[in-house]
Motif scaffolding. Sequence first.
Motif, PDB file in Angstrom:
ATOM      1  N   VAL A  44       0.901  -1.339  -0.032  1.00  0.00           N
ATOM      2  CA  VAL A  44       0.173  -0.026  -0.068  1.00  0.00           C
ATOM      3  C   VAL A  44       0.835   0.882   0.023  1.00  0.00           C
ATOM      4  O   VAL A  44       1.298   1.506   1.270  1.00  0.00           O
ATOM      5  N   ARG A  45       1.602   1.878  -1.321  1.00  0.00           N
ATOM      6  CA  ARG A  45       2.068   2.338  -1.552  1.00  0.00           C
ATOM      7  C   ARG A  45       1.554   4.108  -2.533  1.00  0.00           C
ATOM      8  O   ARG A  45       2.511   4.947  -2.442  1.00  0.00           O
ATOM      9  N   SER A  46       0.279   4.413  -1.583  1.00  0.00           N
ATOM     10  CA  SER A  46       0.097   5.769  -3.028  1.00  0.00           C
ATOM     11  C   SER A  46      -1.488   5.765  -2.659  1.00  0.00           C
ATOM     12  O   SER A  46      -2.413   5.315  -1.887  1.00  0.00           O
ATOM     13  N   GLU A  47      -1.636   7.373  -2.769  1.00  0.00           N
ATOM     14  CA  GLU A  47      -2.808   7.826  -2.448  1.00  0.00           C
ATOM     15  C   GLU A  47      -3.955   6.575  -2.927  1.00  0.00           C
ATOM     16  O   GLU A  47      -5.097   6.468  -2.831  1.00  0.00           O
ATOM     17  N   ALA A  48      -3.800   6.798  -3.921  1.00  0.00           N
ATOM     18  CA  ALA A  48      -4.775   5.558  -5.124  1.00  0.00           C
ATOM     19  C   ALA A  48      -5.406   4.160  -4.227  1.00  0.00           C
ATOM     20  O   ALA A  48      -6.284   4.107  -4.420  1.00  0.00           O
ATOM     21  N   ALA A  49      -4.142   3.618  -3.594  1.00  0.00           N
ATOM     22  CA  ALA A  49      -4.194   2.408  -3.502  1.00  0.00           C
ATOM     23  C   ALA A  49      -5.490   2.495  -1.591  1.00  0.00           C
ATOM     24  O   ALA A  49      -5.300   2.128  -1.145  1.00  0.00           O
ATOM     25  N   LEU A  50      -4.568   4.078  -0.834  1.00  0.00           N
ATOM     26  CA  LEU A  50      -5.505   3.851   0.352  1.00  0.00           C
ATOM     27  C   LEU A  50      -7.249   3.921   0.032  1.00  0.00           C
ATOM     28  O   LEU A  50      -8.161   3.622   0.316  1.00  0.00           O
ATOM     29  N   GLU A  75     -23.003  -7.295   2.512  1.00  0.00           N
ATOM     30  CA  GLU A  75     -23.369  -7.939   3.668  1.00  0.00           C
ATOM     31  C   GLU A  75     -23.946  -7.805   5.260  1.00  0.00           C
ATOM     32  O   GLU A  75     -24.427  -8.067   6.050  1.00  0.00           O
ATOM     33  N   GLY A  76     -25.004  -6.823   3.846  1.00  0.00           N
ATOM     34  CA  GLY A  76     -26.079  -5.610   5.191  1.00  0.00           C
ATOM     35  C   GLY A  76     -25.393  -4.631   6.630  1.00  0.00           C
ATOM     36  O   GLY A  76     -25.619  -4.299   6.714  1.00  0.00           O
ATOM     37  N   SER A  77     -24.142  -4.686   6.650  1.00  0.00           N
ATOM     38  CA  SER A  77     -23.581  -3.332   7.333  1.00  0.00           C
ATOM     39  C   SER A  77     -23.834  -2.284   6.997  1.00  0.00           C
ATOM     40  O   SER A  77     -24.028  -1.775   5.557  1.00  0.00           O
ATOM     41  N   GLY A  78     -24.557  -1.007   8.164  1.00  0.00           N
ATOM     42  CA  GLY A  78     -25.609  -0.036   7.234  1.00  0.00           C
ATOM     43  C   GLY A  78     -24.113   1.094   8.411  1.00  0.00           C
ATOM     44  O   GLY A  78     -24.092   2.194   8.116  1.00  0.00           O
ATOM     45  N   ARG A  79     -23.375   0.657   9.562  1.00  0.00           N
ATOM     46  CA  ARG A  79     -21.813   1.320   9.681  1.00  0.00           C
ATOM     47  C   ARG A  79     -21.050   0.745  10.153  1.00  0.00           C
ATOM     48  O   ARG A  79     -20.891  -0.774  10.438  1.00  0.00           O
ATOM     49  N   LEU A  80     -19.445   1.157   9.186  1.00  0.00           N
ATOM     50  CA  LEU A  80     -18.051   0.248   9.515  1.00  0.00           C
ATOM     51  C   LEU A  80     -17.369   1.164  10.670  1.00  0.00           C
ATOM     52  O   LEU A  80     -17.276   2.497   9.376  1.00  0.00           O
ATOM     53  N   GLU A  81     -16.812   0.939  11.309  1.00  0.00           N
ATOM     54  CA  GLU A  81     -16.250   2.226  11.534  1.00  0.00           C
ATOM     55  C   GLU A  81     -14.938   1.275  11.332  1.00  0.00           C
ATOM     56  O   GLU A  81     -14.474   0.604  12.097  1.00  0.00           O
ATOM     57  N   LEU A  82     -14.185   1.745  10.724  1.00  0.00           N
ATOM     58  CA  LEU A  82     -12.615   0.816  10.484  1.00  0.00           C
ATOM     59  C   LEU A  82     -11.566   1.180  10.942  1.00  0.00           C
ATOM     60  O   LEU A  82     -11.165   2.237  11.177  1.00  0.00           O
ATOM     61  N   GLN A  83     -10.796   0.561  11.310  1.00  0.00           N
ATOM     62  CA  GLN A  83      -8.981   0.770  12.066  1.00  0.00           C
ATOM     63  C   GLN A  83      -8.898   0.599  11.331  1.00  0.00           C
ATOM     64  O   GLN A  83      -7.916   0.375  10.589  1.00  0.00           O
ATOM     65  N   VAL A  84      -7.650   2.119  11.704  1.00  0.00           N
ATOM     66  CA  VAL A  84      -6.508   2.458  10.811  1.00  0.00           C
ATOM     67  C   VAL A  84      -5.058   2.662  11.730  1.00  0.00           C
ATOM     68  O   VAL A  84      -5.696   3.923  12.580  1.00  0.00           O
ATOM     69  N   ASP A  85      -4.175   2.227  11.349  1.00  0.00           N
ATOM     70  CA  ASP A  85      -2.751   2.795  11.743  1.00  0.00           C
ATOM     71  C   ASP A  85      -2.399   3.544  11.031  1.00  0.00           C
ATOM     72  O   ASP A  85      -1.013   2.432  10.192  1.00  0.00           O
ATOM     73  N   PRO A  86      -2.223   4.730  10.632  1.00  0.00           N
ATOM     74  CA  PRO A  86      -2.307   5.897   9.669  1.00  0.00           C
ATOM     75  C   PRO A  86      -0.235   5.338   9.331  1.00  0.00           C
ATOM     76  O   PRO A  86       0.582   6.233   8.387  1.00  0.00           O
ATOM     77  N   THR A  87       0.767   4.929  10.109  1.00  0.00           N
ATOM     78  CA  THR A  87       2.172   4.948  10.914  1.00  0.00           C
ATOM     79  C   THR A  87       2.567   4.880   9.532  1.00  0.00           C
ATOM     80  O   THR A  87       3.761   5.195   8.597  1.00  0.00           O
ATOM     81  N   PRO A 139       4.897   7.290   4.215  1.00  0.00           N
ATOM     82  CA  PRO A 139       6.099   7.589   3.837  1.00  0.00           C
ATOM     83  C   PRO A 139       5.079   8.150   2.522  1.00  0.00           C
ATOM     84  O   PRO A 139       6.316   8.852   1.704  1.00  0.00           O
ATOM     85  N   TYR A 140       4.670   7.771   1.579  1.00  0.00           N
ATOM     86  CA  TYR A 140       4.192   7.398   0.612  1.00  0.00           C
ATOM     87  C   TYR A 140       3.282   8.151  -0.018  1.00  0.00           C
ATOM     88  O   TYR A 140       2.909   8.931  -0.752  1.00  0.00           O
ATOM     89  N   VAL A 141       2.949   9.092   1.251  1.00  0.00           N
ATOM     90  CA  VAL A 141       2.234  10.177   0.953  1.00  0.00           C
ATOM     91  C   VAL A 141       1.969  11.913   1.425  1.00  0.00           C
ATOM     92  O   VAL A 141       1.078  12.754   1.464  1.00  0.00           O
ATOM     93  N   GLY A 142       2.974  11.964   2.357  1.00  0.00           N
ATOM     94  CA  GLY A 142       2.904  13.321   3.026  1.00  0.00           C
ATOM     95  C   GLY A 142       3.039  13.175   4.310  1.00  0.00           C
ATOM     96  O   GLY A 142       3.331  14.435   4.633  1.00  0.00           O
ATOM     97  N   GLY A 143       3.052  12.399   4.902  1.00  0.00           N
ATOM     98  CA  GLY A 143       3.012  11.905   6.165  1.00  0.00           C
ATOM     99  C   GLY A 143       1.679  11.481   6.720  1.00  0.00           C
ATOM    100  O   GLY A 143       0.722  11.106   6.404  1.00  0.00           O
ATOM    101  N   LEU A 144       2.051  11.612   8.366  1.00  0.00           N
ATOM    102  CA  LEU A 144       0.452  11.190   9.267  1.00  0.00           C
ATOM    103  C   LEU A 144      -0.457  12.031   8.737  1.00  0.00           C
ATOM    104  O   LEU A 144      -1.773  11.125   8.521  1.00  0.00           O
ATOM    105  N   SER A 145       0.036  13.178   9.000  1.00  0.00           N
ATOM    106  CA  SER A 145      -1.825  14.006   8.604  1.00  0.00           C
ATOM    107  C   SER A 145      -2.712  13.526   7.506  1.00  0.00           C
ATOM    108  O   SER A 145      -3.725  13.239   7.209  1.00  0.00           O
ATOM    109  N   ALA A 146      -1.777  13.984   6.281  1.00  0.00           N
ATOM    110  CA  ALA A 146      -2.125  13.885   4.733  1.00  0.00           C
ATOM    111  C   ALA A 146      -2.724  12.342   4.845  1.00  0.00           C
ATOM    112  O   ALA A 146      -3.581  12.267   3.643  1.00  0.00           O
ATOM    113  N   ALA A 147      -2.456  11.006   5.453  1.00  0.00           N
ATOM    114  CA  ALA A 147      -2.533  10.250   5.081  1.00  0.00           C
ATOM    115  C   ALA A 147      -4.100   9.162   5.625  1.00  0.00           C
ATOM    116  O   ALA A 147      -5.112   8.982   5.192  1.00  0.00           O
ATOM    117  N   LEU A 148      -4.095   9.860   6.703  1.00  0.00           N
ATOM    118  CA  LEU A 148      -5.813   9.870   7.780  1.00  0.00           C
ATOM    119  C   LEU A 148      -6.573  10.476   6.903  1.00  0.00           C
ATOM    120  O   LEU A 148      -7.712  10.160   6.487  1.00  0.00           O
TER     121      LEU A 148
END
Length: 364
Positions: free
Chosen positions: A69-75, A89-101, A105-114
Amino acid sequence: MRDVALLPKAHLHLHFTGSMRTATLGDLAEQSRVRLPAALLDGDPLRVPADERGWFRFQRLYDAARACVRSEAALRRIVDEAAADDAAEGSGRLELQVDPTSYAPYVGGLSAALEIILDEARGASARHGVEVALVVAASRMRHPLEARTLARLAARHAGEGPGEVVGFGLSNDERRGDTEEFAPAFAIARRAGLASVPHGGELLGPEHVADVLDHLAPDRLGHGVRTAEDPALLARVVESGVALELCPASNVSLGVYRQASDVPLRALVDAGATIALGADDPLLFGSRLAAQYRTARDVHGFDDDALAGLARGSIRASRASTATRDRLLAGVDAWLATPPGGPSDPPPGHEVRAAPSATPADAG
């Protein structure tokens, strides 16, 4: 029997990299010129014993997938496909867990990734009819000061709607790190109104659950399945209203239990625990959200009323708005009101949309 894929529900335990379709991982590996272990592409779910060697294999495969996962497009692709698969599959609410760390490096930093992931979550929510919010998670494998950095970043994007951060978590090998040292990061998150959703009680037993309860004050506990081994601790969890994000496929795949029937789902429900079934890492475990509900039905003997109870628990444990909760809960009632074998249209309150181009292994 009613179709569990039409049962409105919330999905509260799904990891970003682990949500990928196998075909997507193959595409990203080719684009990044990364040679992947065959186990990630052969469609055979991961099965390892829950010892140091077993966890190491799981983590090695997960890290190999994440390295693609090395690009904005991939994210953006991962978020969009996770939303599409959940909606199917019937989910109306997804709370997706992510560590942007790892992606920073591929998108300009932590803030940019998130911010990229949050932006795509808003778009994917509109396209697929499932609200996608985020849980920012720190890793036990890194210094607790890094967790505080992530907590501050998460706090800047706190909210309850699509494309906002709703919780702060702590993931990776439960046997690593000192739980108490992560307490200041969780205090930062709580002050911002974020849910406390650390992992605990899968690889380690009740003592670890108690440690997490004491120091991190969870609203939900990632896994928490081994709470069942200590009746007094289970009573404490129930009394305090801590929801358990149970992931049966993960438990068996990592060797915590030998087979699905050994997962103490029934015991936890009978004790009054709030349960939110989750898929955890379908890329590695080969089992998506609806499959967890089918396991509850086929292996643990849950009838449709009990399955509806699990769905209600997931919705109420989410950080969705009151309006979203009410809509999804009404959809659960409508699902139950539809006779088995009746119309296959989605119940009111949730529109199920087909996931594009999923392979058989991805379909769960």
